[in-house]
Scaffold this motif. Structure first.
Motif, PDB file in Angstrom:
ATOM      1  N   LEU A  21       0.905  -1.042  -0.035  1.00 55.31           N
ATOM      2  CA  LEU A  21       0.059  -0.041   0.094  1.00 55.31           C
ATOM      3  C   LEU A  21       0.911   1.279  -0.090  1.00 55.31           C
ATOM      4  CD1 LEU A  21      -2.780   1.338   0.276  1.00 55.31           C
ATOM      5  CD2 LEU A  21      -2.524   1.263   2.666  1.00 55.31           C
ATOM      6  N   THR A  22       1.959   1.372   0.919  1.00 57.31           N
ATOM      7  CA  THR A  22       2.792   2.661   0.999  1.00 57.31           C
ATOM      8  C   THR A  22       3.604   2.555  -0.159  1.00 57.31           C
ATOM      9  OG1 THR A  22       4.308   1.416   2.284  1.00 57.31           O
ATOM     10  CG2 THR A  22       2.748   2.779   3.568  1.00 57.31           C
ATOM     11  N   THR A  23       4.056   1.508  -0.734  1.00 54.03           N
ATOM     12  CA  THR A  23       4.654   1.486  -1.918  1.00 54.03           C
ATOM     13  C   THR A  23       3.880   2.140  -3.117  1.00 54.03           C
ATOM     14  OG1 THR A  23       6.173   0.004  -1.178  1.00 54.03           O
ATOM     15  CG2 THR A  23       6.272   0.150  -3.852  1.00 54.03           C
ATOM     16  N   GLY A  24       2.829   1.834  -3.224  1.00 55.17           N
ATOM     17  CA  GLY A  24       1.702   2.277  -4.303  1.00 55.17           C
ATOM     18  C   GLY A  24       1.507   3.651  -4.155  1.00 55.17           C
ATOM     19  N   ILE A  25       1.382   4.112  -2.805  1.00 60.44           N
ATOM     20  CA  ILE A  25       1.097   5.690  -2.678  1.00 60.44           C
ATOM     21  C   ILE A  25       2.234   6.500  -3.151  1.00 60.44           C
ATOM     22  CG2 ILE A  25       0.615   7.375  -0.989  1.00 60.44           C
ATOM     23  CD1 ILE A  25      -1.260   5.032   0.442  1.00 60.44           C
ATOM     24  N   ALA A  26       3.509   6.015  -2.667  1.00 59.07           N
ATOM     25  CA  ALA A  26       4.743   6.612  -2.776  1.00 59.07           C
ATOM     26  C   ALA A  26       5.101   6.756  -4.400  1.00 59.07           C
ATOM     27  CB  ALA A  26       5.805   6.058  -1.936  1.00 59.07           C
ATOM     28  N   VAL A  27       4.859   5.877  -5.054  1.00 54.47           N
ATOM     29  CA  VAL A  27       5.113   5.573  -6.515  1.00 54.47           C
ATOM     30  C   VAL A  27       4.036   6.707  -7.140  1.00 54.47           C
ATOM     31  CG1 VAL A  27       5.226   4.307  -8.468  1.00 54.47           C
ATOM     32  CG2 VAL A  27       6.120   3.479  -6.754  1.00 54.47           C
ATOM     33  N   SER A  28       2.865   6.362  -6.856  1.00 53.93           N
ATOM     34  CA  SER A  28       1.717   7.264  -7.482  1.00 53.93           C
ATOM     35  C   SER A  28       2.083   8.796  -7.000  1.00 53.93           C
ATOM     36  CB  SER A  28       0.384   6.894  -6.952  1.00 53.93           C
ATOM     37  OG  SER A  28       0.145   5.730  -7.334  1.00 53.93           O
ATOM     38  N   ALA A  29       2.458   9.294  -6.003  1.00 57.45           N
ATOM     39  CA  ALA A  29       2.563  10.424  -5.724  1.00 57.45           C
ATOM     40  C   ALA A  29       3.982  11.080  -6.508  1.00 57.45           C
ATOM     41  CB  ALA A  29       2.787  10.829  -4.337  1.00 57.45           C
ATOM     42  N   PHE A  30       4.880  10.100  -6.584  1.00 56.93           N
ATOM     43  CA  PHE A  30       6.418  10.622  -7.214  1.00 56.93           C
ATOM     44  C   PHE A  30       5.832  10.786  -8.874  1.00 56.93           C
ATOM     45  CE2 PHE A  30       9.946   9.519  -9.570  1.00 56.93           C
ATOM     46  CZ  PHE A  30      10.874  10.621  -9.248  1.00 56.93           C
ATOM     47  N   VAL A  31       5.263  10.022  -9.192  1.00 64.28           N
ATOM     48  CA  VAL A  31       4.809   9.947 -10.839  1.00 64.28           C
ATOM     49  C   VAL A  31       4.112  11.242 -11.134  1.00 64.28           C
ATOM     50  CG1 VAL A  31       3.387   9.082 -12.683  1.00 64.28           C
ATOM     51  CG2 VAL A  31       4.987   7.675 -11.305  1.00 64.28           C
ATOM     52  N   GLY A  32       2.911  11.729 -10.208  1.00 62.19           N
ATOM     53  CA  GLY A  32       2.068  12.518 -10.160  1.00 62.19           C
ATOM     54  C   GLY A  32       3.027  14.150 -10.041  1.00 62.19           C
ATOM     55  N   MET A  33       3.928  13.957  -8.921  1.00 64.95           N
ATOM     56  CA  MET A  33       4.759  15.080  -8.602  1.00 64.95           C
ATOM     57  C   MET A  33       5.609  15.276 -10.015  1.00 64.95           C
ATOM     58  SD  MET A  33       7.785  15.572  -5.900  1.00 64.95           S
ATOM     59  CE  MET A  33       8.612  14.288  -6.669  1.00 64.95           C
ATOM     60  N   THR A  34       6.326  14.475 -10.592  1.00 68.74           N
ATOM     61  CA  THR A  34       7.076  14.604 -11.784  1.00 68.74           C
ATOM     62  C   THR A  34       6.339  15.245 -13.091  1.00 68.74           C
ATOM     63  OG1 THR A  34       8.371  12.650 -11.149  1.00 68.74           O
ATOM     64  CG2 THR A  34       8.390  13.369 -13.415  1.00 68.74           C
ATOM     65  N   ILE A  35       4.996  14.566 -13.137  1.00 70.60           N
ATOM     66  CA  ILE A  35       4.174  15.134 -14.389  1.00 70.60           C
ATOM     67  C   ILE A  35       3.894  16.726 -14.019  1.00 70.60           C
ATOM     68  CG2 ILE A  35       1.843  15.093 -15.164  1.00 70.60           C
ATOM     69  CD1 ILE A  35       2.252  11.956 -14.873  1.00 70.60           C
ATOM     70  N   THR A  36       3.600  16.953 -12.856  1.00 70.99           N
ATOM     71  CA  THR A  36       2.918  18.261 -12.466  1.00 70.99           C
ATOM     72  C   THR A  36       4.274  19.115 -12.601  1.00 70.99           C
ATOM     73  OG1 THR A  36       3.132  18.092  -9.903  1.00 70.99           O
ATOM     74  CG2 THR A  36       0.838  17.864 -11.412  1.00 70.99           C
ATOM     75  N   THR A  37       5.294  18.669 -12.081  1.00 70.41           N
ATOM     76  CA  THR A  37       6.543  19.720 -12.157  1.00 70.41           C
ATOM     77  C   THR A  37       7.025  20.009 -13.610  1.00 70.41           C
ATOM     78  OG1 THR A  37       7.522  18.774 -10.238  1.00 70.41           O
ATOM     79  CG2 THR A  37       9.249  19.767 -11.577  1.00 70.41           C
ATOM     80  N   LEU A  38       7.006  18.896 -14.458  1.00 68.43           N
ATOM     81  CA  LEU A  38       7.032  19.318 -15.740  1.00 68.43           C
ATOM     82  C   LEU A  38       6.262  20.124 -16.662  1.00 68.43           C
ATOM     83  CD1 LEU A  38       8.428  15.678 -16.874  1.00 68.43           C
ATOM     84  CD2 LEU A  38       9.938  17.769 -16.398  1.00 68.43           C
ATOM     85  N   LEU A  39       4.993  19.665 -16.112  1.00 69.53           N
ATOM     86  CA  LEU A  39       3.822  20.704 -16.740  1.00 69.53           C
ATOM     87  C   LEU A  39       4.036  22.140 -16.214  1.00 69.53           C
ATOM     88  CD1 LEU A  39       1.340  20.987 -18.193  1.00 69.53           C
ATOM     89  CD2 LEU A  39       0.127  20.289 -16.283  1.00 69.53           C
ATOM     90  N   GLY A  40       4.329  22.289 -15.158  1.00 71.71           N
ATOM     91  CA  GLY A  40       4.831  23.595 -14.494  1.00 71.71           C
ATOM     92  C   GLY A  40       5.851  24.354 -15.221  1.00 71.71           C
ATOM     93  N   VAL A  41       6.778  23.655 -15.522  1.00 70.69           N
ATOM     94  CA  VAL A  41       8.164  24.272 -15.867  1.00 70.69           C
ATOM     95  C   VAL A  41       7.771  24.404 -17.508  1.00 70.69           C
ATOM     96  CG1 VAL A  41      10.408  23.557 -16.744  1.00 70.69           C
ATOM     97  CG2 VAL A  41       9.798  22.980 -14.232  1.00 70.69           C
ATOM     98  N   ALA A  42       7.190  23.466 -18.215  1.00 73.62           N
ATOM     99  CA  ALA A  42       6.826  23.877 -19.644  1.00 73.62           C
ATOM    100  C   ALA A  42       5.780  25.155 -19.868  1.00 73.62           C
ATOM    101  CB  ALA A  42       6.260  22.522 -20.020  1.00 73.62           C
ATOM    102  N   ALA A  43       5.037  25.110 -18.811  1.00 75.94           N
ATOM    103  CA  ALA A  43       4.065  26.309 -18.998  1.00 75.94           C
ATOM    104  C   ALA A  43       4.868  27.638 -18.765  1.00 75.94           C
ATOM    105  CB  ALA A  43       2.898  26.090 -17.966  1.00 75.94           C
TER     106      ALA A  43
END
Length: 167
Positions: A21-43
């Motif tokens: 459970l915790t691994t799933g949450i950590a990985v999901s949060a990391f993927v989401g964080m990476t996507i939103t960071t890249l989106l913010g930088v690109a914007a």
């Protein structure tokens, strides 16, 4: 060298389930964080407006990634530990300071959980600055971290008292 695969075969079923459970949450949060960071930088680079929310979401997901990452590291026994004194003692005498440290860790984790719950009760419904989400989205990962460390430590103390060898 530590085995880094989750779950460990000698961990109780609860810890195995909790690890996934915790691994799933950590990985999901990391993927989401990476996507939103890249989106913010690109914007920002392209001068796009309307995606300022990505920076707030990235900050929130950073908290989830960090706190759940610590739980995963603890489950895998990969957190930093200063064991030079205990390592010098024979296994019988080394268990005493290890047990005392486990009790102190359990006490601290319980107190942090209690404090986090109190903070959530007082400030959890205050809105975040931009998206106006309940501040609870920033407090919950801390509570989960402290409660998770308490659970892991408690179960490992029980395991040690039951005579199972530590990994």
């Amino acid at each position: 060298m530590n085995d880094t695969s989750l779950p460990h075969p000698h961990d109780p079923t609860l810890l195995r389930w909790f690890g996934w459970l915790t691994t799933g949450i950590a990985v999901s949060a990391f993927v989401g964080m990476t996507i939103t960071t890249l989106l913010g930088v690109a914007a920002r680079y392209l001068g796009l407006r309307g995606v300022e929310w990505t920076f707030e979401v990235t900050g929130i997901l950073f908290l989830w990634t960090s706190f759940f990452g610590v739980i995963v590291a603890e489950l895998r026994r990969e957190n930093v530990a200063f064991t030079f004194l205990v390592d010098k003692l024979d296994s019988r005498w080394g268990r005493i300071p290890a047990f005392i440290c486990s009790l102190l860790t359990l006490w601290l984790a319980i107190e942090l959980t209690r404090s986090g719950i109190g903070f959530a009760a007082r400030s959890g419904m205050a809105p975040t600055p931009l998206l106006r989400l309940p501040r609870l989205v920033q407090i919950l990962p801390f509570i989960a971290f402290a409660g998770g460390i308490a659970l892991i430590t408690f179960l490992r103390i029980l395991q040690g008292l039951g005579g199972k060898a530590a990994q």
